[in-house]
Design a protein around this motif. Sequence first.
Motif, PDB file in Angstrom:
ATOM      1  N   ASN A 119      20.025  -2.213  53.568  1.00  0.00           N
ATOM      2  CA  ASN A 119      21.263  -2.543  54.279  1.00  0.00           C
ATOM      3  C   ASN A 119      21.036  -3.466  55.469  1.00  0.00           C
ATOM      4  N   GLN A 120      19.799  -3.943  55.648  1.00  0.00           N
ATOM      5  CA  GLN A 120      19.482  -4.828  56.770  1.00  0.00           C
ATOM      6  C   GLN A 120      19.360  -6.294  56.356  1.00  0.00           C
ATOM      7  N   ILE A 121      19.404  -6.577  55.061  1.00  0.00           N
ATOM      8  CA  ILE A 121      19.053  -7.911  54.577  1.00  0.00           C
ATOM      9  C   ILE A 121      20.012  -8.996  55.056  1.00  0.00           C
ATOM     10  N   GLU A 122      21.294  -8.731  55.088  1.00  0.00           N
ATOM     11  CA  GLU A 122      22.245  -9.761  55.509  1.00  0.00           C
ATOM     12  C   GLU A 122      21.999 -10.173  56.955  1.00  0.00           C
ATOM     13  N   GLU A 123      21.842  -9.197  57.823  1.00  0.00           N
ATOM     14  CA  GLU A 123      21.592  -9.528  59.226  1.00  0.00           C
ATOM     15  C   GLU A 123      20.255 -10.240  59.383  1.00  0.00           C
TER      16      GLU A 123
ATOM     17  N   TRP B  25       9.619 -20.628  52.233  1.00  0.00           N
ATOM     18  CA  TRP B  25       9.351 -19.230  51.891  1.00  0.00           C
ATOM     19  C   TRP B  25      10.659 -18.454  51.743  1.00  0.00           C
ATOM     20  N   ILE B  26      11.678 -18.887  52.464  1.00  0.00           N
ATOM     21  CA  ILE B  26      12.980 -18.191  52.394  1.00  0.00           C
ATOM     22  C   ILE B  26      13.599 -18.377  51.009  1.00  0.00           C
ATOM     23  N   ALA B  27      13.455 -19.571  50.439  1.00  0.00           N
ATOM     24  CA  ALA B  27      13.967 -19.824  49.089  1.00  0.00           C
ATOM     25  C   ALA B  27      13.245 -18.952  48.068  1.00  0.00           C
ATOM     26  N   ALA B  28      11.925 -18.828  48.226  1.00  0.00           N
ATOM     27  CA  ALA B  28      11.156 -17.967  47.315  1.00  0.00           C
ATOM     28  C   ALA B  28      11.604 -16.522  47.436  1.00  0.00           C
ATOM     29  N   ALA B  29      11.844 -16.066  48.664  1.00  0.00           N
ATOM     30  CA  ALA B  29      12.317 -14.699  48.873  1.00  0.00           C
ATOM     31  C   ALA B  29      13.702 -14.516  48.293  1.00  0.00           C
ATOM     32  N   GLY B  30      14.520 -15.577  48.370  1.00  0.00           N
ATOM     33  CA  GLY B  30      15.870 -15.505  47.833  1.00  0.00           C
ATOM     34  C   GLY B  30      15.900 -15.262  46.343  1.00  0.00           C
ATOM     35  N   LYS B  31      14.881 -15.757  45.623  1.00  0.00           N
ATOM     36  CA  LYS B  31      14.804 -15.527  44.177  1.00  0.00           C
ATOM     37  C   LYS B  31      14.642 -14.043  43.870  1.00  0.00           C
ATOM     38  N   LYS B  32      13.920 -13.326  44.748  1.00  0.00           N
ATOM     39  CA  LYS B  32      13.757 -11.884  44.572  1.00  0.00           C
ATOM     40  C   LYS B  32      15.084 -11.163  44.732  1.00  0.00           C
ATOM     41  N   LEU B  33      15.913 -11.661  45.633  1.00  0.00           N
ATOM     42  CA  LEU B  33      17.233 -11.061  45.799  1.00  0.00           C
ATOM     43  C   LEU B  33      18.047 -11.224  44.523  1.00  0.00           C
ATOM     44  N   LEU B  34      17.961 -12.416  43.921  1.00  0.00           N
ATOM     45  CA  LEU B  34      18.703 -12.672  42.694  1.00  0.00           C
ATOM     46  C   LEU B  34      18.211 -11.791  41.549  1.00  0.00           C
ATOM     47  N   LEU B  35      16.905 -11.524  41.545  1.00  0.00           N
ATOM     48  CA  LEU B  35      16.329 -10.688  40.493  1.00  0.00           C
ATOM     49  C   LEU B  35      16.528  -9.199  40.765  1.00  0.00           C
ATOM     50  N   GLY B  36      16.979  -8.893  41.994  1.00  0.00           N
ATOM     51  CA  GLY B  36      17.190  -7.496  42.359  1.00  0.00           C
ATOM     52  C   GLY B  36      15.911  -6.735  42.527  1.00  0.00           C
ATOM     53  N   SER B  37      14.795  -7.400  42.891  1.00  0.00           N
ATOM     54  CA  SER B  37      13.514  -6.733  43.050  1.00  0.00           C
ATOM     55  C   SER B  37      13.303  -6.271  44.465  1.00  0.00           C
TER      56      SER B  37
ATOM     57  N   TRP C 253      28.204 -12.017  58.343  1.00  0.00           N
ATOM     58  CA  TRP C 253      26.971 -12.646  58.810  1.00  0.00           C
ATOM     59  C   TRP C 253      26.879 -14.097  58.300  1.00  0.00           C
ATOM     60  N   TYR C 254      27.322 -14.302  57.061  1.00  0.00           N
ATOM     61  CA  TYR C 254      27.308 -15.669  56.518  1.00  0.00           C
ATOM     62  C   TYR C 254      28.328 -16.544  57.237  1.00  0.00           C
ATOM     63  N   ALA C 255      29.493 -15.984  57.489  1.00  0.00           N
ATOM     64  CA  ALA C 255      30.523 -16.745  58.202  1.00  0.00           C
ATOM     65  C   ALA C 255      30.015 -17.177  59.571  1.00  0.00           C
TER      66      ALA C 255
ATOM     67  N   ALA D 222      17.974 -20.506  55.136  1.00  0.00           N
ATOM     68  CA  ALA D 222      18.332 -19.094  55.324  1.00  0.00           C
ATOM     69  C   ALA D 222      19.827 -18.893  55.133  1.00  0.00           C
ATOM     70  N   ALA D 223      20.615 -19.814  55.646  1.00  0.00           N
ATOM     71  CA  ALA D 223      22.071 -19.719  55.485  1.00  0.00           C
ATOM     72  C   ALA D 223      22.477 -19.886  54.024  1.00  0.00           C
ATOM     73  N   ALA D 224      21.801 -20.798  53.311  1.00  0.00           N
ATOM     74  CA  ALA D 224      22.123 -21.017  51.902  1.00  0.00           C
ATOM     75  C   ALA D 224      21.820 -19.775  51.075  1.00  0.00           C
ATOM     76  N   VAL D 225      20.672 -19.147  51.322  1.00  0.00           N
ATOM     77  CA  VAL D 225      20.320 -17.922  50.596  1.00  0.00           C
ATOM     78  C   VAL D 225      21.304 -16.812  50.926  1.00  0.00           C
ATOM     79  N   LEU D 226      21.661 -16.708  52.204  1.00  0.00           N
ATOM     80  CA  LEU D 226      22.632 -15.692  52.621  1.00  0.00           C
ATOM     81  C   LEU D 226      23.976 -15.921  51.931  1.00  0.00           C
ATOM     82  N   GLY D 227      24.442 -17.159  51.942  1.00  0.00           N
ATOM     83  CA  GLY D 227      25.738 -17.450  51.339  1.00  0.00           C
ATOM     84  C   GLY D 227      25.752 -17.284  49.834  1.00  0.00           C
ATOM     85  N   HIS D 228      24.626 -17.585  49.194  1.00  0.00           N
ATOM     86  CA  HIS D 228      24.557 -17.456  47.741  1.00  0.00           C
ATOM     87  C   HIS D 228      24.620 -15.998  47.305  1.00  0.00           C
ATOM     88  N   ASN D 229      23.988 -15.142  48.081  1.00  0.00           N
ATOM     89  CA  ASN D 229      23.931 -13.729  47.716  1.00  0.00           C
ATOM     90  C   ASN D 229      25.057 -12.893  48.311  1.00  0.00           C
ATOM     91  N   TYR D 230      25.539 -13.293  49.478  1.00  0.00           N
ATOM     92  CA  TYR D 230      26.575 -12.513  50.162  1.00  0.00           C
ATOM     93  C   TYR D 230      27.643 -13.459  50.711  1.00  0.00           C
TER      94      TYR D 230
END
Length: 289
Positions: free
Chosen positions: A217-221, A277-289, A255-257, A242-250
Motif C-alpha cells: 500500500n506504499q507503492i503509489e506514494e 531503473w524505474i522503468a525496469a521496476a515498473g515492469k514488475k508492477l505490470l507483471l504483479g510480482s 499521487w499521480y495527479a 517515475a511519473a509515467a510508471v505511476l500514471g500507467h499503473n495508477y
Amino acid sequence: MGYAGSEGMMKTARALFASLLVLSAGASISGCQSDPDIDITKLGLETDPPDVLYTQGLANMKAGNMAEAARKFDAIDRENPFSEWARKALVMSTFVKYRQGRLDDALASGNRYMSQYPKSQDAAYVQYLIGLTYSKQIVDVTQDQRASAKTIESMQAVIDNYPNSEYVDDAQAKIRFARDQLAGKEMQIGRYYMERKEYLAAISRFRIVVEKYPNTNQIEEALARLVEAYYAMGIVDEAQTAAAVLGHNYPDSQWYADSYKLLQSGGAEPRENKGSWIAAAGKKLLLGS
C-alpha cells in the motif's frame, strides 16, 4: 483484527481440544486430599500420570484458567519428555501461552516443538502459531520492524512446508500486512530525509519500496516521492519516468495527479526512459510480482 489469531486458528484449537478430550476420556482427575500435610497445589504436578494431567489441562482451558492449564501441560513435558503425551502437551502449551500474551514463552515452546517434531500432524498448526506470535508483536512503522520480518519468515514457512494446510490463506494475509509495514518503515525514513532536503538518501529509501515491496500500500506514494525528489535535484528525466510508471499503473491516483501537476509547473510531462531503473521496476508492477 488485533493480531489475536484467525477464525481458522480458533477452529483448529477447538478441534484439537475436542479430539484430545476423547483421547483422555478414560483418565480420572485426582480428588482433593484431606491430609493437611499434603500440598494439593503441587500434588497433581508431582504424582498424576500424563493422561490425567492432560485432562486437567484441557479442563482448565475450557474454564478459562489458562495459567493453570499451562502449568499442567508444562508438567507433562517436563516429567515425560519425548513421549506422545509430551508432544501433545507442547502443542497446547504453545497455544495457551500465546493466548496468555506470554509471547516469548510461546515462541520458545513453539520453536522447540518444530525442532523436535517438524513432520508431525500438528507441525503446520504450531508453525502458524509461531507466525501469529510474531504478528502480534508488530508495532507502528515509527518503531523497529523486526517482528514484521519474522512474521514474513514464519508465515512463509507455513506456505512452503505445509502448502495444503488450512492456514495458508491467513498466512498470506499476515505476510501482506507485514510487507506493508516494512515498506511503511522505508517510507517513513525517506520522508524524514525529504524534509531535510537530503534527496539522495530519500531516493535510496523510496527505491527499496519500489523494487522490493512493489505490491504494497506504499507503492503509489513511493513513486510520487521519487518524482518529487528527482525533480528537486534537477534530474527531470527520472522524475518523468517515475511519473509515467505511476500514471500507467495508477492513473486515478491522487499521487499521480500531484506528480503530473509538479512536472507541468516546469513545462514537463510524464515520459518513460526505457533505460531507467524505474522503468525496469515498473515492469514488475505490470507483471504483479
